[in-house]
Design a protein around this motif. Structure first.
Motif, mmCIF file in Angstrom:
data_model
loop_
_atom_site.group_PDB
_atom_site.id
_atom_site.type_symbol
_atom_site.label_atom_id
_atom_site.label_comp_id
_atom_site.label_asym_id
_atom_site.label_seq_id
_atom_site.Cartn_x
_atom_site.Cartn_y
_atom_site.Cartn_z
ATOM 1 N N ALA A 43 0.849 -1.188 0.000
ATOM 2 C CA ALA A 43 0.000 0.000 0.000
ATOM 3 C C ALA A 43 0.888 1.242 0.000
ATOM 4 N N GLU A 44 0.481 2.228 -0.752
ATOM 5 C CA GLU A 44 1.236 3.480 -0.872
ATOM 6 C C GLU A 44 1.448 4.135 0.499
ATOM 7 N N SER A 45 0.471 4.038 1.371
ATOM 8 C CA SER A 45 0.544 4.706 2.674
ATOM 9 C C SER A 45 1.267 3.881 3.748
ATOM 10 N N CYS A 46 1.829 2.750 3.370
ATOM 11 C CA CYS A 46 2.431 1.825 4.334
ATOM 12 C C CYS A 46 3.958 1.988 4.377
ATOM 13 N N GLU A 74 -0.292 -2.794 -5.874
ATOM 14 C CA GLU A 74 -0.676 -1.774 -4.892
ATOM 15 C C GLU A 74 -2.161 -1.925 -4.594
ATOM 16 N N SER A 76 -4.304 -0.173 -2.759
ATOM 17 C CA SER A 76 -5.203 0.979 -2.634
ATOM 18 C C SER A 76 -6.000 1.195 -3.909
ATOM 19 N N ASP A 77 -5.504 0.644 -5.005
ATOM 20 C CA ASP A 77 -6.223 0.699 -6.276
ATOM 21 C C ASP A 77 -7.447 -0.210 -6.157
ATOM 22 N N PRO A 78 -8.648 0.329 -6.380
ATOM 23 C CA PRO A 78 -9.863 -0.481 -6.221
ATOM 24 C C PRO A 78 -9.899 -1.727 -7.108
ATOM 25 N N TYR A 81 -7.500 -4.430 -5.030
ATOM 26 C CA TYR A 81 -7.884 -4.900 -3.694
ATOM 27 C C TYR A 81 -8.563 -6.281 -3.731
ATOM 28 N N SER A 158 1.434 11.543 3.115
ATOM 29 C CA SER A 158 0.191 11.328 3.847
ATOM 30 C C SER A 158 -0.884 12.286 3.369
#
Length: 186
Positions: A43-46, A74, A76-78, A81, A158
């Motif tokens: 995940a990009e935010s991880c 990744e 976070s891409d719908p 997931y 963030s």
């Protein structure tokens, strides 16, 4: 010499030449070296994902070259997931272990920035010694598009989302909106 002896000698000569040419023909790199393929969900935010992608995978790719292929997805891409969920279901990942970074290699699942660097090098060696391993059997993986986004060096950016409830007649509310929120929007 009889016609039969000439035919037998001709056949033997053809077999000998074809066997020799197959045996002595140069092999392609793909035929000589086994390949280990793995899938890394991130995940990009991880920050742990970035640690694995920036400090663990690159040295291994440098060491093993074309013998190691790690596909990154990744989540976070719908569109991606559901692929991650399908992978966890296919490999029966327990709820307490469902997180990123998550790497699938052979029939093994590694989770986290501690487990992946500790176990991945040994698994690569094990699979290379066994002749290589293809991408794990994850439903939908073969049909999924190749990733376009790659992890960037440095900490993830963030995003903060917030709601601000105020009364336009409230002096303090107007002050917060003008002096605190306005600069944040820039």
């Amino acid at each position: 010499m009889s016609k039969r002896h000439v035919t037998i000698r001709t056949i033997l000569l053809i077999l000998l030449v074809s066997t020799w040419s197959t045996w002595c023909a140069p092999r392609t790199k793909a035929q000589q070296e086994p390949v280990v393929r793995a899938v890394l969900f991130w995940a990009e935010s991880c920050p742990h994902c970035h640690d694995v992608m920036d400090h663990v995978i690159p040295p291994l790719e440098e060491e093993y070259g074309d013998q190691l292929e790690v596909r990154t997805i990744e989540i976070s891409d719908p569109d991606n997931y559901p692929l991650w969920v399908a992978a966890m279901e296919a490999f029966q990942v327990p709820p307490g272990s469902q997180g990123v970074p998550m790497l699938f290699i052979g029939d093994t699942v590694l989770v986290g920035s501690r487990e992946i660097p500790e176990q991945l090098p040994g698994l690569i060696e094990q699979h290379l010694a066994a002749g290589g391993v293809d991408y794990p059997d994850v439903p939908g993986l073969k049909d999924a598009p190749e990733p376009v986004l790659e992890a960037t060096a440095g900490p993830p950016r963030s995003v903060v989302q917030m709601y601000f409830f105020y009364d336009r007649l409230c002096g303090e509310c107007v002050l917060v909106e003008e002096e605190v929120l306005a600069p944040l929007k820039e």
